[in-house]
Design an enzyme around this catalytic site. Structure first.
Site, PDB file in Angstrom:
ATOM      1  N   CYS A  20      36.604  46.634  38.782  1.00  0.00           N
ATOM      2  CA  CYS A  20      37.051  46.134  40.097  1.00  0.00           C
ATOM      3  C   CYS A  20      36.761  44.635  40.238  1.00  0.00           C
ATOM      4  O   CYS A  20      37.571  43.887  40.803  1.00  0.00           O
ATOM      5  CB  CYS A  20      36.355  46.884  41.223  1.00  0.00           C
ATOM      6  SG  CYS A  20      36.615  48.655  41.189  1.00  0.00           S
TER       7      CYS A  20
HETATM    8  C1  BEZ Z   1      34.884  49.898  37.670  1.00  0.00           C
HETATM    9  O1  BEZ Z   1      35.429  49.325  38.591  1.00  0.00           O
HETATM   10  O2  BEZ Z   1      34.381  49.293  36.757  1.00  0.00           O
HETATM   11  C2  BEZ Z   1      34.837  51.379  37.632  1.00  0.00           C
HETATM   12  C3  BEZ Z   1      34.749  52.092  38.808  1.00  0.00           C
HETATM   13  C4  BEZ Z   1      34.658  53.478  38.739  1.00  0.00           C
HETATM   14  C5  BEZ Z   1      34.678  54.111  37.505  1.00  0.00           C
HETATM   15  C6  BEZ Z   1      34.810  53.387  36.331  1.00  0.00           C
HETATM   16  C7  BEZ Z   1      34.867  52.002  36.406  1.00  0.00           C
END
Ligand code: BEZ
Length: 211
Positions: A45
């Site tokens: 994210c």
């Molecule tokens: C991320 O944004 O890195 C992420 C969020 C939830 C699960 C896997 C990755």
């Protein structure tokens, strides 16, 4: 019920990092992109929101307003933005909705319980100036979105809206486009002065009209 292409994008009023926003008022007559991410302070994210901020001028050039959403609270968004700016070498200045009561997530069906009971998946909705949904994308949490592809789709959608052309497989900016079936070949020849190539009666191409 799931939202479909051509549906009116649901309206809402929500707290964001840019204050309280009424979505339809905020959109005005612009194109819009509302996109969700699973959670603040997560790695994928962080790169996605940073990339969106880096592409500010590209979205602006296309007249697209961008707004992000997750079910985290406002103070968390505000703290996280500092990390995004620092690590992605950018400045996030689009609003991020603090959807802690899941109002927006539920309106847009962004929580897919078989993927996660609590977090939003990576949804993208592109909305036209008529407030209708033009594109939906759904990615799992583990796959960061391709924002070059999102801009490419916006270009295609805007070409269709403005010129009655479609775009072929793997089309990129500057390549020939396809005359939509609703336009007769006779009308196409008048409408596209750069020329129409009739490959088959149903497959007619023309140079990109706005180039
Ligand atoms: C991320 O944004 O890195 C992420 C969020 C939830 C699960 C896997 C990755």
């Amino acid at each position: 019920m799931a939202l479909r292409l051509g549906d009116i994008a649901p309206d809402f009023t929500a707290e964001t990092t840019a204050g309280t926003i009424n979505f339809h008022e905020w959109l005005g007559n612009s194109w819009g992109m509302i996109f969700s991410h699973p959670a603040d302070f997560t790695p994928v994210c962080t790169t996605e929101l940073g990339r969106t901020a880096q592409l500010k001028d590209e979205f602006a050039k296309r007249g697209v307003k961008v707004i992000a959403v997750s079910v985290d609270p406002l103070d968390s968004h505000t703290e996280w933005v500092k990390d995004i700016n620092e690590t992605q070498n950018t400045t996030v200045d689009f609003p991020m909705i603090a959807d802690k009561d899941r109002q927006v997530a539920e309106l847009y069906d962004m929580i897919h319980p078989n993927a996660s009971e609590k977090a939003t998946v990576r949804s993208v909705f592109i909305i036209g100036p008529d407030k209708k949904i033009k594109l939906t994308l759904t990615y799992p949490a583990s796959t960061g979105r391709n924002f070059t592809e999102i801009l490419r789709v916006i270009d295609s959608l805007q070409l269709t809206a403005n010129y009655q052309v479609a775009t072929p497989a793997d089309w990129t900016e500057g390549q020939d486009v396809i005359v939509v079936p609703a336009v007769s070949t006779e009308d196409a020849i008048k409408k596209f002065p750069k020329g129409v190539t009739i490959v088959k009666p149903y497959l007619r191409t023309t140079p990109q009209p706005n180039k």
